[in-house]
Scaffold this motif. Sequence first.
Motif, mmCIF file in Angstrom:
data_model
loop_
_atom_site.group_PDB
_atom_site.id
_atom_site.type_symbol
_atom_site.label_atom_id
_atom_site.label_comp_id
_atom_site.label_asym_id
_atom_site.label_seq_id
_atom_site.Cartn_x
_atom_site.Cartn_y
_atom_site.Cartn_z
ATOM 1 N N SER A 1 -3.280 4.374 -4.219
ATOM 2 C CA SER A 1 -2.510 4.824 -5.428
ATOM 3 C C SER A 1 -1.123 4.962 -5.546
ATOM 4 O O SER A 1 -0.571 4.437 -6.165
ATOM 5 C CB SER A 1 -3.253 5.938 -5.840
ATOM 6 N N PHE A 2 -0.761 5.578 -4.168
ATOM 7 C CA PHE A 2 0.816 5.691 -4.121
ATOM 8 C C PHE A 2 1.518 4.320 -3.805
ATOM 9 O O PHE A 2 2.450 4.168 -4.280
ATOM 10 C CB PHE A 2 1.144 6.635 -2.998
ATOM 11 N N ALA A 3 1.047 3.677 -2.952
ATOM 12 C CA ALA A 3 1.332 1.962 -2.762
ATOM 13 C C ALA A 3 1.448 1.508 -3.963
ATOM 14 O O ALA A 3 2.277 0.592 -4.236
ATOM 15 C CB ALA A 3 0.537 1.613 -1.744
ATOM 16 N N ILE B 1 1.920 2.342 -7.215
ATOM 17 C CA ILE B 1 2.755 3.103 -7.878
ATOM 18 C C ILE B 1 4.208 2.805 -7.408
ATOM 19 O O ILE B 1 5.194 2.294 -8.262
ATOM 20 C CB ILE B 1 2.635 4.606 -8.053
ATOM 21 N N ILE B 2 4.374 2.735 -6.130
ATOM 22 C CA ILE B 2 5.614 2.450 -5.472
ATOM 23 C C ILE B 2 6.006 1.042 -5.537
ATOM 24 O O ILE B 2 7.110 0.587 -6.230
ATOM 25 C CB ILE B 2 5.773 2.983 -3.966
ATOM 26 N N PHE B 3 5.085 0.253 -5.442
ATOM 27 C CA PHE B 3 5.406 -1.223 -5.296
ATOM 28 C C PHE B 3 5.262 -1.981 -6.584
ATOM 29 O O PHE B 3 6.084 -3.009 -6.975
ATOM 30 C CB PHE B 3 4.478 -2.094 -4.400
ATOM 31 N N SER C 1 5.881 -0.177 -9.767
ATOM 32 C CA SER C 1 6.673 0.665 -10.738
ATOM 33 C C SER C 1 7.213 0.010 -11.745
ATOM 34 O O SER C 1 7.233 0.495 -12.846
ATOM 35 C CB SER C 1 7.631 1.792 -9.903
ATOM 36 N N SER C 2 7.834 -1.154 -11.397
ATOM 37 C CA SER C 2 8.583 -2.050 -12.476
ATOM 38 C C SER C 2 7.490 -2.408 -13.582
ATOM 39 O O SER C 2 8.003 -2.660 -14.907
ATOM 40 C CB SER C 2 9.256 -3.313 -12.013
ATOM 41 N N ALA D 1 0.272 -1.013 -12.902
ATOM 42 C CA ALA D 1 0.206 -0.172 -12.036
ATOM 43 C C ALA D 1 -0.802 1.125 -12.133
ATOM 44 O O ALA D 1 -1.709 1.633 -11.479
ATOM 45 C CB ALA D 1 1.633 0.588 -11.793
ATOM 46 N N THR E 1 -4.428 1.844 -10.579
ATOM 47 C CA THR E 1 -4.650 3.167 -10.077
ATOM 48 C C THR E 1 -5.908 3.751 -10.448
ATOM 49 O O THR E 1 -6.635 4.509 -9.378
ATOM 50 C CB THR E 1 -3.464 4.285 -10.163
#
Length: 176
Positions: free
Chosen positions: A33-35, A37-39, A41-42, A47, A51
């Motif tokens: 989930s974090f990966a 959102i980070i990758f 996010s644009s 995303a 997630t």
Amino acid sequence: MQDTFVEYIISKKNTPKDIALKAGIILLAILLSFAIIIFLSSVMPIAFLLTVGVCYGAYYLLTSMNIEYEYSVTNGDIDIDIIIAQRKRKRLLSVNSKNFERYGKYKREEHINDNCQRKIFACDHIENPDNWYFTYKDVAKGDTLVVFSPNDRVLNAIKPFLNRLMQIQLDKQSNL
């Protein structure tokens, strides 16, 4: 003789391996989930959907580890079903108790060297001292060992339908 019908449902207890697997699934879901959102996010809508998908997948896997076994005894016929997360049921076996080759209290050390082609552990926990077992020959799958955790009603429903020699052996064991 009167018809006999007994049902019993037992939940499988979590082993340390199950707990570690559940923790691994949760950790992996959080990391993914974090990966995402980070990758991504644009592209927030994608995303978010990914997630949600990861979280649902983790939920599905975790709940799929909630297992119950249902024992049904009808006039000596024993059916054992596995119930996964109360959403899926599958028949593990159906056998008549007259076809049992061996039957009794299960002691793990006595069965380590069993050369059965198929072993079914339909019990709450493999170390439970109240587990019972039976073996029989399955035409398609060969010698089968079944370990289960019946209550007294299930045991009493099975006993009258066992062959005479097996009943005598059980009576001797209970007198020891």
